[in-house]
Design a protein around this motif. Structure first.
Motif, PDB file in Angstrom:
ATOM      1  N   LYS A 136      34.806  42.879  44.754  1.00 51.26           N
ATOM      2  CA  LYS A 136      35.941  43.040  43.838  1.00 51.26           C
ATOM      3  C   LYS A 136      35.711  44.206  42.883  1.00 51.26           C
ATOM      4  O   LYS A 136      34.635  44.365  42.305  1.00 51.26           O
ATOM      5  CB  LYS A 136      36.144  41.747  43.031  1.00 51.26           C
ATOM      6  N   ALA A 159      35.370  38.019  46.402  1.00 48.40           N
ATOM      7  CA  ALA A 159      34.597  38.203  45.172  1.00 48.40           C
ATOM      8  C   ALA A 159      33.344  39.035  45.379  1.00 48.40           C
ATOM      9  O   ALA A 159      32.712  39.446  44.405  1.00 48.40           O
ATOM     10  CB  ALA A 159      34.208  36.839  44.587  1.00 48.40           C
ATOM     11  N   TYR A 189      29.594  39.619  40.923  1.00 45.92           N
ATOM     12  CA  TYR A 189      29.691  38.173  40.739  1.00 45.92           C
ATOM     13  C   TYR A 189      28.686  37.375  41.563  1.00 45.92           C
ATOM     14  O   TYR A 189      28.136  36.370  41.098  1.00 45.92           O
ATOM     15  CB  TYR A 189      31.095  37.688  41.119  1.00 45.92           C
ATOM     16  N   ARG A 229      32.405  44.763  40.624  1.00 42.62           N
ATOM     17  CA  ARG A 229      31.822  43.577  40.015  1.00 42.62           C
ATOM     18  C   ARG A 229      30.637  43.060  40.829  1.00 42.62           C
ATOM     19  O   ARG A 229      30.510  43.342  42.021  1.00 42.62           O
ATOM     20  CB  ARG A 229      32.883  42.479  39.860  1.00 42.62           C
ATOM     21  N   SER A 235      26.898  31.182  48.299  1.00 47.62           N
ATOM     22  CA  SER A 235      28.246  31.413  47.779  1.00 47.62           C
ATOM     23  C   SER A 235      29.299  30.893  48.750  1.00 47.62           C
ATOM     24  O   SER A 235      30.315  30.322  48.337  1.00 47.62           O
ATOM     25  CB  SER A 235      28.477  32.905  47.521  1.00 47.62           C
ATOM     26  N   TYR A 249      29.797  37.148  51.867  1.00 41.34           N
ATOM     27  CA  TYR A 249      29.278  36.267  50.826  1.00 41.34           C
ATOM     28  C   TYR A 249      27.835  35.855  51.125  1.00 41.34           C
ATOM     29  O   TYR A 249      27.506  35.555  52.286  1.00 41.34           O
ATOM     30  CB  TYR A 249      30.126  34.989  50.728  1.00 41.34           C
ATOM     31  N   ASP A 255      37.633  38.305  35.991  1.00 44.18           N
ATOM     32  CA  ASP A 255      37.750  39.762  36.126  1.00 44.18           C
ATOM     33  C   ASP A 255      37.819  40.467  34.779  1.00 44.18           C
ATOM     34  O   ASP A 255      37.520  41.657  34.683  1.00 44.18           O
ATOM     35  CB  ASP A 255      39.010  40.116  36.928  1.00 44.18           C
ATOM     36  N   VAL A 304      38.447  34.164  40.498  1.00 46.39           N
ATOM     37  CA  VAL A 304      38.594  35.446  41.182  1.00 46.39           C
ATOM     38  C   VAL A 304      39.553  35.208  42.336  1.00 46.39           C
ATOM     39  O   VAL A 304      39.376  34.280  43.116  1.00 46.39           O
ATOM     40  CB  VAL A 304      37.234  35.967  41.706  1.00 46.39           C
ATOM     41  N   ASN A 331      32.008  27.975  47.963  1.00 47.40           N
ATOM     42  CA  ASN A 331      33.359  28.508  47.764  1.00 47.40           C
ATOM     43  C   ASN A 331      34.356  27.364  47.609  1.00 47.40           C
ATOM     44  O   ASN A 331      34.331  26.392  48.369  1.00 47.40           O
ATOM     45  CB  ASN A 331      33.743  29.375  48.966  1.00 47.40           C
ATOM     46  N   VAL A 391      33.350  30.617  43.340  1.00 46.85           N
ATOM     47  CA  VAL A 391      34.606  31.247  42.921  1.00 46.85           C
ATOM     48  C   VAL A 391      35.780  30.461  43.497  1.00 46.85           C
ATOM     49  O   VAL A 391      35.644  29.675  44.432  1.00 46.85           O
ATOM     50  CB  VAL A 391      34.697  32.723  43.372  1.00 46.85           C
TER      51      VAL A 391
END
Length: 621
Positions: free
Chosen positions: A389, A386, A398, A396, A444, A440, A355, A382, A448, A407
């Motif tokens: 965020k 995420a 990401y 963000r 992602s 997500y 972050d 994070v 995770n 993340v």
């Protein structure tokens, strides 16, 4: 409030495709009008930051039901980003034309009527398609806090102890901080774990079922945790040297174990070759002179004593990450920090406090990383969702395909523990996980890090009040869930511990909880032997029982595995409407209770009795 329309973003009959949207995909939206309402128009209102777009839905009458439907096709989005949407409905209500607004129910994917100023909007994550390496997505990660894992010296001697430090007399001494009356640490404490110790335990890690090692920072630093970097290009002498590290990488590779390092780039240590507050390095540090080659790396408000630091901790001066010479040193140079260690054979990085790193820094680091090894991985620390965020007032990006592959899955931990401790029910747990799955990108979610403990939070066993049965339920869920299981060293051996430093106790070699250790080995073996568990998709099942959480893992061939988790102190009887024949997947030698194997199937309804605090895994044919 009336329920004029019906829509559910978790149902492909209403929104297709489900979840996040690839940059080149189109989106189909369908809205059903409930009986008894005369709707004149429905518009889809899409927002992104200060941008907005309105799409009028087309009207259609279903001849079979005589019910109205409204639909639209949303063309490809111009740019990646996090978009939000809601519906504006103009309808006749009690003989009067009114405008009403529908957003997302706060518990699930259904619509709910809101006042305009309070709309809870739906989210669409629009991203550039990307692929995360299979070795990572299908692996099991083990996090080692190096000083506390294992001393590899035969005589147990601590290598190269630091000046003014405290060395524990016994490996199993409980860690503590030595502070002055202001709360500042005046002596760092060490147990003596080192890289040789990890090499010596590679056989153990392989038998456990681990395929990825994530090491807390290993570069030279004053502290035991090494998040106060002294020299990014040197292994801390207490841990070993480059030859030892190279040996670790090579021997781990022989066992198909990959190494991921911790990159701490938002700040350095004040005691570093770059800042050199205490004059412990031969270099001309930024604290010592404005002529220092590192002076521009830091932000001084009043030279030299007043400067920006991480969370105002003066021993951790913040870096100016986008300063050219810093970017060169960390990312671009042929012998940059990234390239030096990638060339030695590591497979990726975990970015500490992502972050606090600028978006451009993360993107450029990713480019260099992938150029060095396209099969490498970039993980970000994070703590929240995420996908959406906001940090320091900035949304963000990401997970949009140009930054992070993975993340830290703190929401997985928080939600799981809330369920196991009775704070939420199984329906709420399913919805919380479904929300992350919706937000997500698919890659992602599959990447995770599903963690239940780290060096920054209470140990899982302690969090669950030392309830071994609940601990096993958490681990069983973690090892059968979609994503990468993350083991914090020692959890598998029964370690407990409160917050830092108690959560950083040494691994209890020869004093492990053998039952817990064997349970870990067995459940990891089940995961590694069943491809569906390591790479399949997920469907959440509503059990109509607050205490029983259920989900199905499946693959493209429609092979399925059903997982049932009962948190209750009492036996539970459940019924599930699922088509198929059910056979227990693998007898779990170290399960919590003797499972009642009397399974009844009536009209595609599975009826099963579950013992208290138990789980069952079934194959579904």
């Amino acid at each position: 409030m009336q329920n004029i329309i019906e829509y559910n973003s978790w149902d492909k009959n209403f929104k297709a495709p489900f979840g996040a949207l690839k940059f080149d995909e189109e989106l189909m939206i369908n809205v059903k009008v409930n009986e008894g309402y005369n709707v004149e128009s429905i518009s889809l209102e899409i927002n992104k930051e200060d941008e907005s777009k309105t799409i009028i839905l087309n009207e259609e009458l279903n001849n079979n039901t005589l019910r109205k439907y409204f639909y639209c096709k949303v063309g490809k989005f111009d740019i990646t980003g996090v978009y939000f949407y809601y519906f504006k409905v103009i309808a006749e209500i009690n003989g009067e034309k009114k405008t009403v607004f529908y957003g997302k129910n706060r518990e699930n994917g259904y619509t709910c009527e809101y006042n305009y100023n309070d709309i809870n909007k739906y989210q669409i994550t629009v991203y550039r398609d990307f692929k995360v390496p299979n070795w990572y997505k299908e692996g099991v990660l083990y996090h080692i806090f190096v000083d506390r894992f294992n001393n590899g010296n035969r005589n147990g001697k601590v290598d190269n102890p630091k000046k003014n430090s405290f060395i524990y007399g016994n490996w199993d001494d409980i860690p503590m901080y030595i502070k002055d009356n202001r709360g500042d640490i005046i002596r760092w404490d060490f147990h003596g774990g080192n890289l040789r110790g990890i090499i010596n335990k590679l056989g153990y890690l392989k038998k456990l079922g681990v395929s990825i090692l994530y090491l807390s920072p290993i570069f030279e630093a004053s502290s035991n945790h090494k998040y106060d970097t002294g020299n990014y290009k040197k292994i801390d002498p207490m841990f070993g040297d480059e030859d030892t590290f190279k040996e670790l990488i090579d021997k781990a590779k022989e066992k198909d174990i990959s190494i991921v390092l911790d990159g701490v780039f938002s700040h350095t240590g004040a005691d570093s070759k770059y800042f050199n507050m205490y004059g412990n390095y031969d270099s001309l540090g930024a604290y010592q002179s404005k002529e220092s080659p590192y002076y521009s790396w830091y932000v001084f408000e009043e030279f030299p004593h007043k400067y920006k630091s991480w969370w105002d901790i003066k021993t951790l001066p913040n870096t100016n990450e986008l300063e050219k010479s810093y970017m060169d040193y960390i990312i671009y140079d042929k012998d940059s920090v990234i390239n030096k260690w990638m060339n030695m054979g590591i497979k990726g990085w975990r970015l500490d406090v992502a972050d606090e790193l600028p978006t451009e820094f993360i993107r450029e680091l990713r480019k260099e990383l992938k150029e060095a090894d396209n099969d490498s991985i970039l993980i970000g620390e994070v703590w929240e969702d995420a996908s959406n965020k906001i940090s320091y007032g900035q949304r963000r990006s990401y997970l949009l395909g140009e930054e992070l592959d993975s993340v830290m899955g703190y929401p997985f931990r928080n939600n799981m523990f809330s369920f196991l401790k009775g704070e939420i029910n199984s329906y709420e747990l399913s919805n919380k996980y479904m929300q992350i799955k919706e937000n997500y990108p698919e890659e992602s979610f599959k990447s995770n890090l599903n963690l239940i403990g780290t060096h920054d939070v209470t140990r899982a066993k302690t969090e669950l009040n030392n309830d071994i049965d609940l601990m096993k339920l958490a681990v069983a869920t973690q090892m059968t869930f979609e994503g990468v299981p993350y083991i914090y060293y020692g959890d598998e051996a029964g370690l407990c511990g409160d917050v830092d430093p108690d959560n950083r106790r040494t691994y209890p070699w020869k004093n492990e909880d053998e039952d817990m250790l064997n349970f870990y080995k067995n459940i990891i073996k089940i995961r590694n032997k069943n491809k569906i568990l390591s790479s399949g998709g997920t469907e959440f099942i509503y059990t109509k029982n607050d205490n029983v959480f259920a989900f199905i893992r499946f693959n493209e061939y429609n092979d399925r595995i059903l997982i049932l988790i009962n948190r209750s102190n009492n036996p539970e009887n459940i019924s599930l409407n699922i088509e198929g024949n059910f056979i227990e997947e693998i007898p779990i030698k170290y399960n919590l209770k003797n499972i009642n194997k009397n399974i009844q199937i009536e009209n595609n309804e599975l009826k099963i009795h579950m013992d208290s605090k138990s789980f069952i895994i079934f194959s579904v044919f």
